[in-house]
Write a protein that holds these residues in place. Structure first.
Motif, PDB file in Angstrom:
ATOM      1  N   VAL A   1       0.828  -1.207   0.000  1.00 36.87           N
ATOM      2  CA  VAL A   1       0.000   0.000   0.000  1.00 36.87           C
ATOM      3  C   VAL A   1       0.860   1.253   0.000  1.00 36.87           C
ATOM      4  O   VAL A   1       0.668   2.162  -0.819  1.00 36.87           O
ATOM      5  CB  VAL A   1      -0.954  -0.002   1.212  1.00 36.87           C
ATOM      6  N   LEU A   2       1.822   1.317   0.924  1.00 35.76           N
ATOM      7  CA  LEU A   2       2.647   2.517   1.048  1.00 35.76           C
ATOM      8  C   LEU A   2       3.575   2.686  -0.149  1.00 35.76           C
ATOM      9  O   LEU A   2       3.835   3.810  -0.589  1.00 35.76           O
ATOM     10  CB  LEU A   2       3.461   2.452   2.337  1.00 35.76           C
ATOM     11  N   GLY A   3       4.072   1.567  -0.695  1.00 36.81           N
ATOM     12  CA  GLY A   3       4.981   1.648  -1.827  1.00 36.81           C
ATOM     13  C   GLY A   3       4.323   2.208  -3.071  1.00 36.81           C
ATOM     14  O   GLY A   3       4.978   2.815  -3.915  1.00 36.81           O
ATOM     15  N   ARG A   4       3.020   2.013  -3.176  1.00 41.94           N
ATOM     16  CA  ARG A   4       2.298   2.501  -4.355  1.00 41.94           C
ATOM     17  C   ARG A   4       2.305   4.023  -4.422  1.00 41.94           C
ATOM     18  O   ARG A   4       2.264   4.606  -5.512  1.00 41.94           O
ATOM     19  CB  ARG A   4       0.860   1.987  -4.319  1.00 41.94           C
ATOM     20  N   TYR A   5       2.366   4.682  -3.272  1.00 38.41           N
ATOM     21  CA  TYR A   5       2.286   6.147  -3.245  1.00 38.41           C
ATOM     22  C   TYR A   5       3.597   6.783  -2.789  1.00 38.41           C
ATOM     23  O   TYR A   5       3.635   7.983  -2.545  1.00 38.41           O
ATOM     24  CB  TYR A   5       1.153   6.574  -2.305  1.00 38.41           C
ATOM     25  N   ARG A   6       4.653   5.980  -2.676  1.00 32.86           N
ATOM     26  CA  ARG A   6       5.934   6.514  -2.242  1.00 32.86           C
ATOM     27  C   ARG A   6       6.449   7.533  -3.260  1.00 32.86           C
ATOM     28  O   ARG A   6       6.493   7.267  -4.456  1.00 32.86           O
ATOM     29  CB  ARG A   6       6.943   5.384  -2.061  1.00 32.86           C
TER      30      ARG A   6
END
Length: 273
Positions: A31-36
């Motif tokens: 989840v977080l990597g998608r918007y990093r």
């Protein structure tokens, strides 16, 4: 009963139970990597649904016109009806399109690290569920602003979506294994995802579909779930519990079959990659 027998009995659930900490960490990373690196970060999980909804509403609500009697009768807006379908489709489409690359994109996990590959579909599903419920929050806010109301039956949405989640997970295991041996499958799933959207009740009600083609819409695994999601999110009705029960049994069967296929083909992954 020994641990190995427990694992066989639990089948696909054992991957989650025995490695739940790892699944959770991989889900957060997904989840977080998608918007990093994005300026708005996780806010894009709320912004993106609005942008997609605007495009589809303009194309099908204004340009091509819609045929929903509830819209023509002034009961609700086309964008609200469409949004529910996009939430359901988004969950299934994410699992369908990402599944073929789950193992192929992680060669180090296959060749150099002792890693439980069978858990890979779980973080993907949890990530898809996270975005689905973020979209549901956007839907609730949008309907409250446009119509000043929220159906209390929306609390049943998780029960409606659960059978589809089980079906998606089973398909993900099957496609993840197949994607190792047949790389072209990844090109097919994107087209199939789009076809499933347009050949469902997402855009038009089944009553507007010619009788000769209606059977194909009914066979679409998304149509029933979309209709039931609208029952609880829009019309404040109880879902078809019998239909959901049958769907859940089928989804559970696909889930075990997909897991069994993945387990039986897993030994050859390293040789192919």
């Amino acid at each position: 009963m020994t641990s190995s027998r427990y694992r066989r009995l639990l089948g696909p659930f054992s991957a989650l139970l025995w490695h739940r900490t790892l699944v959770w960490e991989l889900s957060k990373r997904d989840v977080l990597g998608r918007y990093r690196g994005a300026s708005f970060g996780l806010l894009w999980a709320l912004i993106s649904p609005f942008l997609v909804l605007a495009v589809y509403t303009f194309a099908f609500g204004f340009v091509m016109k819609n045929k929903w009697p509830q819209v023509e009768g002034g009961e609700t807006h086309f964008s609200i009806i469409l949004f529910v379908a996009l939430i359901v489709h988004g969950l299934f489409a994410e699992c369908l399109t990402r599944a073929p690359g789950l193992v192929v994109s992680q060669p180090n996990f296959v060749k150099k690290v002792i890693f439980p590959l069978q858990i890979l579909p779980w973080p993907m599903l949890l990530s898809a569920l996270f975005h689905a419920f973020m979209n549901l929050l956007v839907f609730m806010l949008l309907r409250l602003c446009m119509e000043g109301t929220i159906a209390w039956t929306i609390i049943l949405f998780p029960l409606v979506i659960l059978p589809l989640a089980m079906l998606s997970l089973g398909i993900a295991w099957g496609l993840a294994a197949l994607g190792v041996y047949l790389r072209d499958i990844g090109q097919i799933t994107g087209v199939l995802s789009t076809a499933l959207l347009f050949m469902s009740s997402a855009m038009i009600p089944l009553t507007s579909v010619p009788e000769a083609y209606r059977i194909w819409f009914r066979l679409n695994p998304l149509t029933f779930i979309i209709d039931q999601a609208r029952e609880v999110c829009l019309w404040q009705h109880m879902p078809d519990w019998q239909g959901l029960g049958i769907y859940a049994v089928i989804g559970l069967g696909v889930m075990y079959a997909g897991y069994a296929w993945f387990a039986s083909t897993q030994r050859g992954f390293a040789d192919v990659l």
